[in-house]
Write a protein that holds these residues in place. Structure first.
Motif, PDB file in Angstrom:
ATOM      1  N   THR A 173       0.821  -1.208   0.000  1.00 63.01           N
ATOM      2  CA  THR A 173       0.000   0.000   0.000  1.00 63.01           C
ATOM      3  C   THR A 173       0.857   1.262   0.000  1.00 63.01           C
ATOM      4  OG1 THR A 173      -1.864   1.101   1.065  1.00 63.01           O
ATOM      5  CG2 THR A 173      -0.272   0.045   2.528  1.00 63.01           C
ATOM      6  N   ALA A 174       0.365   2.255  -0.723  1.00 61.09           N
ATOM      7  CA  ALA A 174       1.111   3.508  -0.858  1.00 61.09           C
ATOM      8  C   ALA A 174       1.090   4.308   0.448  1.00 61.09           C
ATOM      9  CB  ALA A 174       0.517   4.334  -1.997  1.00 61.09           C
ATOM     10  N   ASP A 175       0.165   3.988   1.342  1.00 63.00           N
ATOM     11  CA  ASP A 175       0.083   4.722   2.606  1.00 63.00           C
ATOM     12  C   ASP A 175       0.602   3.855   3.754  1.00 63.00           C
ATOM     13  OD1 ASP A 175      -1.966   2.903   2.942  1.00 63.00           O
ATOM     14  OD2 ASP A 175      -3.572   4.354   2.582  1.00 63.00           O
ATOM     15  N   HIS A 197     -12.262   4.054   9.180  1.00 57.95           N
ATOM     16  CA  HIS A 197     -13.547   3.986   8.494  1.00 57.95           C
ATOM     17  C   HIS A 197     -13.729   5.283   7.712  1.00 57.95           C
ATOM     18  CE1 HIS A 197     -17.430   2.222   7.825  1.00 57.95           C
ATOM     19  NE2 HIS A 197     -18.033   3.322   8.227  1.00 57.95           N
ATOM     20  N   LYS A 198     -13.522   5.196   6.396  1.00 54.27           N
ATOM     21  CA  LYS A 198     -13.489   6.427   5.592  1.00 54.27           C
ATOM     22  C   LYS A 198     -14.750   7.299   5.719  1.00 54.27           C
ATOM     23  CE  LYS A 198     -11.266   6.682   1.505  1.00 54.27           C
ATOM     24  NZ  LYS A 198     -11.063   6.670   0.036  1.00 54.27           N
ATOM     25  N   PRO A 199     -15.959   6.727   5.814  1.00 52.93           N
ATOM     26  CA  PRO A 199     -17.129   7.603   5.933  1.00 52.93           C
ATOM     27  C   PRO A 199     -17.045   8.597   7.105  1.00 52.93           C
ATOM     28  CG  PRO A 199     -17.847   5.404   5.376  1.00 52.93           C
ATOM     29  CD  PRO A 199     -16.360   5.317   5.615  1.00 52.93           C
ATOM     30  N   THR A 243       4.622   1.929  -0.059  1.00 56.44           N
ATOM     31  CA  THR A 243       5.173   1.276  -1.247  1.00 56.44           C
ATOM     32  C   THR A 243       4.124   1.298  -2.348  1.00 56.44           C
ATOM     33  OG1 THR A 243       6.458  -0.200   0.158  1.00 56.44           O
ATOM     34  CG2 THR A 243       6.122  -0.916  -2.111  1.00 56.44           C
ATOM     35  N   GLN A 244       4.538   1.742  -3.494  1.00 61.13           N
ATOM     36  CA  GLN A 244       3.597   1.856  -4.603  1.00 61.13           C
ATOM     37  C   GLN A 244       3.872   0.780  -5.638  1.00 61.13           C
ATOM     38  OE1 GLN A 244       3.059   5.815  -5.521  1.00 61.13           O
ATOM     39  NE2 GLN A 244       1.415   5.446  -6.954  1.00 61.13           N
ATOM     40  N   VAL A 245       2.812   0.162  -6.106  1.00 59.24           N
ATOM     41  CA  VAL A 245       2.973  -0.758  -7.234  1.00 59.24           C
ATOM     42  C   VAL A 245       3.031   0.106  -8.491  1.00 59.24           C
ATOM     43  CG1 VAL A 245       1.910  -2.627  -8.547  1.00 59.24           C
ATOM     44  CG2 VAL A 245       1.764  -2.614  -6.049  1.00 59.24           C
ATOM     45  N   LYS A 253      -3.257   3.177 -15.166  1.00 60.51           N
ATOM     46  CA  LYS A 253      -1.901   2.677 -15.403  1.00 60.51           C
ATOM     47  C   LYS A 253      -1.763   1.172 -15.078  1.00 60.51           C
ATOM     48  CE  LYS A 253       2.859   3.646 -14.430  1.00 60.51           C
ATOM     49  NZ  LYS A 253       3.705   3.730 -13.283  1.00 60.51           N
ATOM     50  N   LEU A 254      -2.173   0.786 -13.888  1.00 58.16           N
ATOM     51  CA  LEU A 254      -1.993  -0.627 -13.505  1.00 58.16           C
ATOM     52  C   LEU A 254      -2.926  -1.549 -14.292  1.00 58.16           C
ATOM     53  CD1 LEU A 254      -1.294  -0.470  -9.661  1.00 58.16           C
ATOM     54  CD2 LEU A 254       0.317  -0.489 -11.571  1.00 58.16           C
ATOM     55  N   PRO A 255      -4.225  -1.187 -14.433  1.00 48.00           N
ATOM     56  CA  PRO A 255      -5.078  -2.053 -15.259  1.00 48.00           C
ATOM     57  C   PRO A 255      -4.536  -2.212 -16.679  1.00 48.00           C
ATOM     58  CG  PRO A 255      -6.419  -0.463 -14.048  1.00 48.00           C
ATOM     59  CD  PRO A 255      -4.988  -0.111 -13.786  1.00 48.00           C
TER      60      PRO A 255
HETATM   61  C1  FAD Z   1     -15.460  11.574   2.665  1.00 46.62           C
HETATM   62  C2  FAD Z   1     -16.119  10.292   2.278  1.00 46.62           C
HETATM   63  C3  FAD Z   1     -17.277   9.875   2.904  1.00 46.62           C
HETATM   64  C4  FAD Z   1     -17.880   8.677   2.540  1.00 46.62           C
HETATM   65  N1  FAD Z   1     -19.025   8.274   3.171  1.00 46.62           N
HETATM   66  C5  FAD Z   1     -19.581   7.081   2.859  1.00 46.62           C
HETATM   67  C6  FAD Z   1     -20.739   6.610   3.546  1.00 46.62           C
HETATM   68  O1  FAD Z   1     -21.291   7.295   4.412  1.00 46.62           O
HETATM   69  N2  FAD Z   1     -21.227   5.379   3.220  1.00 46.62           N
HETATM   70  C7  FAD Z   1     -20.651   4.602   2.262  1.00 46.62           C
HETATM   71  O2  FAD Z   1     -21.131   3.509   2.013  1.00 46.62           O
HETATM   72  N3  FAD Z   1     -19.556   5.030   1.584  1.00 46.62           N
HETATM   73  C8  FAD Z   1     -19.003   6.237   1.865  1.00 46.62           C
HETATM   74  N4  FAD Z   1     -17.904   6.663   1.183  1.00 46.62           N
HETATM   75  C9  FAD Z   1     -17.295   5.760   0.183  1.00 46.62           C
HETATM   76  C10 FAD Z   1     -16.434   4.685   0.854  1.00 46.62           C
HETATM   77  O3  FAD Z   1     -15.730   5.220   1.935  1.00 46.62           O
HETATM   78  C11 FAD Z   1     -15.489   4.087  -0.192  1.00 46.62           C
HETATM   79  O4  FAD Z   1     -16.301   3.451  -1.169  1.00 46.62           O
HETATM   80  C12 FAD Z   1     -14.502   3.068   0.375  1.00 46.62           C
HETATM   81  O5  FAD Z   1     -13.885   3.529   1.558  1.00 46.62           O
HETATM   82  C13 FAD Z   1     -13.451   2.753  -0.694  1.00 46.62           C
HETATM   83  O6  FAD Z   1     -12.478   1.910  -0.180  1.00 46.62           O
HETATM   84  P1  FAD Z   1     -11.300   1.358  -1.102  1.00 46.62           P
HETATM   85  O7  FAD Z   1     -10.498   0.467  -0.219  1.00 46.62           O
HETATM   86  O8  FAD Z   1     -11.840   0.821  -2.375  1.00 46.62           O
HETATM   87  O9  FAD Z   1     -10.436   2.635  -1.532  1.00 46.62           O
HETATM   88  P2  FAD Z   1      -9.434   3.571  -0.738  1.00 46.62           P
HETATM   89  O10 FAD Z   1      -9.904   3.851   0.635  1.00 46.62           O
HETATM   90  O11 FAD Z   1      -9.215   4.750  -1.642  1.00 46.62           O
HETATM   91  O12 FAD Z   1      -8.082   2.750  -0.605  1.00 46.62           O
HETATM   92  C14 FAD Z   1      -7.191   2.598  -1.670  1.00 46.62           C
HETATM   93  C15 FAD Z   1      -5.839   2.153  -1.146  1.00 46.62           C
HETATM   94  O13 FAD Z   1      -5.003   1.845  -2.257  1.00 46.62           O
HETATM   95  C16 FAD Z   1      -3.707   2.389  -2.056  1.00 46.62           C
HETATM   96  N5  FAD Z   1      -3.124   2.545  -3.401  1.00 46.62           N
HETATM   97  C17 FAD Z   1      -3.615   3.238  -4.462  1.00 46.62           C
HETATM   98  N6  FAD Z   1      -2.813   3.081  -5.532  1.00 46.62           N
HETATM   99  C18 FAD Z   1      -1.790   2.271  -5.146  1.00 46.62           C
HETATM  100  C19 FAD Z   1      -0.640   1.741  -5.801  1.00 46.62           C
HETATM  101  N7  FAD Z   1      -0.372   1.990  -7.087  1.00 46.62           N
HETATM  102  N8  FAD Z   1       0.205   0.955  -5.086  1.00 46.62           N
HETATM  103  C20 FAD Z   1      -0.042   0.686  -3.778  1.00 46.62           C
HETATM  104  N9  FAD Z   1      -1.132   1.140  -3.111  1.00 46.62           N
HETATM  105  C21 FAD Z   1      -1.987   1.928  -3.789  1.00 46.62           C
HETATM  106  C22 FAD Z   1      -3.985   3.667  -1.278  1.00 46.62           C
HETATM  107  O14 FAD Z   1      -2.854   4.085  -0.595  1.00 46.62           O
HETATM  108  C23 FAD Z   1      -5.107   3.194  -0.333  1.00 46.62           C
HETATM  109  O15 FAD Z   1      -4.555   2.530   0.780  1.00 46.62           O
HETATM  110  C24 FAD Z   1     -17.306   7.879   1.516  1.00 46.62           C
HETATM  111  C25 FAD Z   1     -16.148   8.316   0.852  1.00 46.62           C
HETATM  112  C26 FAD Z   1     -15.558   9.519   1.232  1.00 46.62           C
HETATM  113  C27 FAD Z   1     -14.327   9.993   0.523  1.00 46.62           C
END
Ligand code: FAD
Length: 415
Positions: free
Chosen positions: A41-43, A49-51, A86-88, A284-286
């Motif tokens: 993961t890049a972070d 919990h993103k919400p 670390t980024q892919v 890019k990756l896809p």
């Molecule tokens: C502010 C906000 C509020 C929200 N509220 C709601 C809600 O109330 N209800 C709901 O259902 N949904 C909500 N959502 C949507 C929900 O949070 C997302 O659908 C979900 O969190 C997405 O998760 P994810 O793991 O797919 O993506 P992300 O959380 O974006 O994670 C992607 C990960 O990939 C890593 N990454 C990316 N590219 C690379 C690479 N090349 N190499 C290595 N690592 C990489 C990043 O560092 C990150 O760790 C909200 C979104 C936001 C932004």
């Protein structure tokens, strides 16, 4: 893959430690404690919990308060090899190898420092915010990641400020209320006359606009931001010696929109600008992996197995789409992750059955709930319409209900 996992097994590699990536780890570990899993993961990989990012500022929560477990602790607990920061950078699907670079270095010397093989690969790399040309990335915030959120939260914690939010979709509308509740002055700008206009019909969104405005948010509907530029404090306030620069936001009415002003309005002078103008998936990756991809909706997967068209590669979360529709919500992740886990482990499974999640706006000024797949245009019919409640159904060509929206005035506490 055999149940014993031979010592030469490269195991499962997951790219991305958001909710999607961690759900896949939970689902695999619920069924198999030993299969090797590497999380890249890049972070930092911290679990959060993103919400919460659109609710936290009014609760005076810092980014660290939102972290449920650090990446390293969570990885240890789940017996996962974590490659954080670390980024892919590339995927070779033929040899089943990933190329890695440091995510913390952007200089040209940051070449691939490692390659890693996989037996099964799960792409969970999310989507990233779109910054239109008028919103320069170095001047404008987004709230799509906890790290950036944390930097914004620290700035806002120094005192009440004026924040312009560009884009009144769900995220923009939610963060507008959160910042208002935290005591900031908030201007919410959108191309459309009302918030959520890309998802709901005008009759419904008019109520949301009304609620947002009466709450004290300065909603500017029917306007396009044309430029954001930094103006130094000395241009703005000769008395001040602080180094806090302000931003000038130029905006103009959209031709034909029902905006209240049809002349060029005075620019806004604000402390911060937040872009909530949508998400896009990096191709890019896809592309490197030869995975079928749509620029707007993301990686294409088979709806029942969540496999991509490339052997041994799956996708989940914000980076993928099912039946041509991106589904960027939390609720479906658990079932999607369980399907991927079963498929990877070679277990019999019934296949994933996609059900669009209930969509709920987190604002308190108005209650907005939608089921099905709501979209702005189409045959919306009113079911209930009172001062306090509006229920509308979206009918498809066969007159079947494909979405329902329910809007209610908030219950005001007595006394
Ligand atoms: C502010 C906000 C509020 C929200 N509220 C709601 C809600 O109330 N209800 C709901 O259902 N949904 C909500 N959502 C949507 C929900 O949070 C997302 O659908 C979900 O969190 C997405 O998760 P994810 O793991 O797919 O993506 P992300 O959380 O974006 O994670 C992607 C990960 O990939 C890593 N990454 C990316 N590219 C690379 C690479 N090349 N190499 C290595 N690592 C990489 C990043 O560092 C990150 O760790 C909200 C979104 C936001 C932004």
């Amino acid at each position: 893959m055999s149940a014993e996992h031979s010592s030469t097994s490269k195991g499962v590699v997951i790219v991305g430690a958001g909710l999607a990536g961690w759900h896949v780890i939970d689902a695999i570990r619920a069924k198999d404690k030993d299969i090797p899993i590497t999380l890249i993961t890049a972070d930092s990989g911290d679990r959060y919990h993103k919400p919460m990012l659109t609710m936290a500022i009014s609760q005076n929560k810092r980014a660290s308060d939102l972290v449920r477990a650090t990446g390293s602790d969570a990885a240890k607990a789940a017996n996962v090899n974590l490659l954080a920061n670390t980024q892919v950078s590339d995927i070779d699907a033929a040899s089943q190898q990933l190329h890695l670079v440091s995510a913390t270095r952007s200089d040209p010397a940051n070449v691939d420092y490692a390659t890693i093989g996989y037996d099964k690969l799960v792409l969970a790399m999310g989507a990233h915010p779109i910054f239109p040309q008028s919103l320069p990335e170095d001047l404008v915030w987004h709230v799509n990641h906890i790290e950036r959120f944390g930097q914004l939260q620290e700035k806002l914690a120094t005192g009440n400020q004026h924040v312009a939010i560009v884009g009144a979709g769900m995220v923009g509308t939610e963060i507008a209320e959160d910042l208002l509740k935290a005591g900031h002055e908030v201007t919410l700008i959108d191309l459309n006359d009302a918030p959520l206009s890309q998802m709901l019909p005008p009759k419904a969104t008019a109520r949301i606009a009304q609620a947002v405005k009466s709450q004290g948010i300065n909603f500017l509907g029917g306007y396009q931001v044309s430029d954001v530029m930094r103006i130094s404090d000395s241009d703005n306030d000769n008395e001040s010696t602080s180094s806090h620069d302000k931003l000038q936001v130029d905006y103009k009415p959209i031709a034909g929109a029902d905006s209240t002003a049809d002349q060029q309005p005075e620019p806004l002078i604000v402390d911060h600008v937040i872009a909530s103008t949508g998400l896009t998936v990096d191709d890019k990756l896809p592309a490197a992996a030869g995975v079928e991809f749509n620029r707007r909706t993301g990686i294409v997967v088979d709806a029942t197995t969540l496999r991509t068209n490339a052997s041994n590669i799956y996708a989940i979360g914000d980076c993928m789409s099912i039946n041509g529709v991106a589904c960027r919500y939390v609720a479906p992740l658990r079932a999607q992750a369980a399907t991927i886990a079963d498929d990877i482990l070679g277990h019999e499974h019934e296949g994933y059955e996609h059900k669009p999640p209930m969509i709920r706006l987190k604002n308190k000024a108005i209650s907005v709930m939608a089921t099905g797949v709501p979209q702005a245009t189409g045959n919306w019919q009113v079911k209930t319409e009172t001062d306090d409640e509006l229920i509308m159904d979206l009918l498809d060509d066969n007159n079947d209900v494909s979405a329902t929206v329910t809007i209610k005035a908030p219950v005001t506490p007595k006394g």
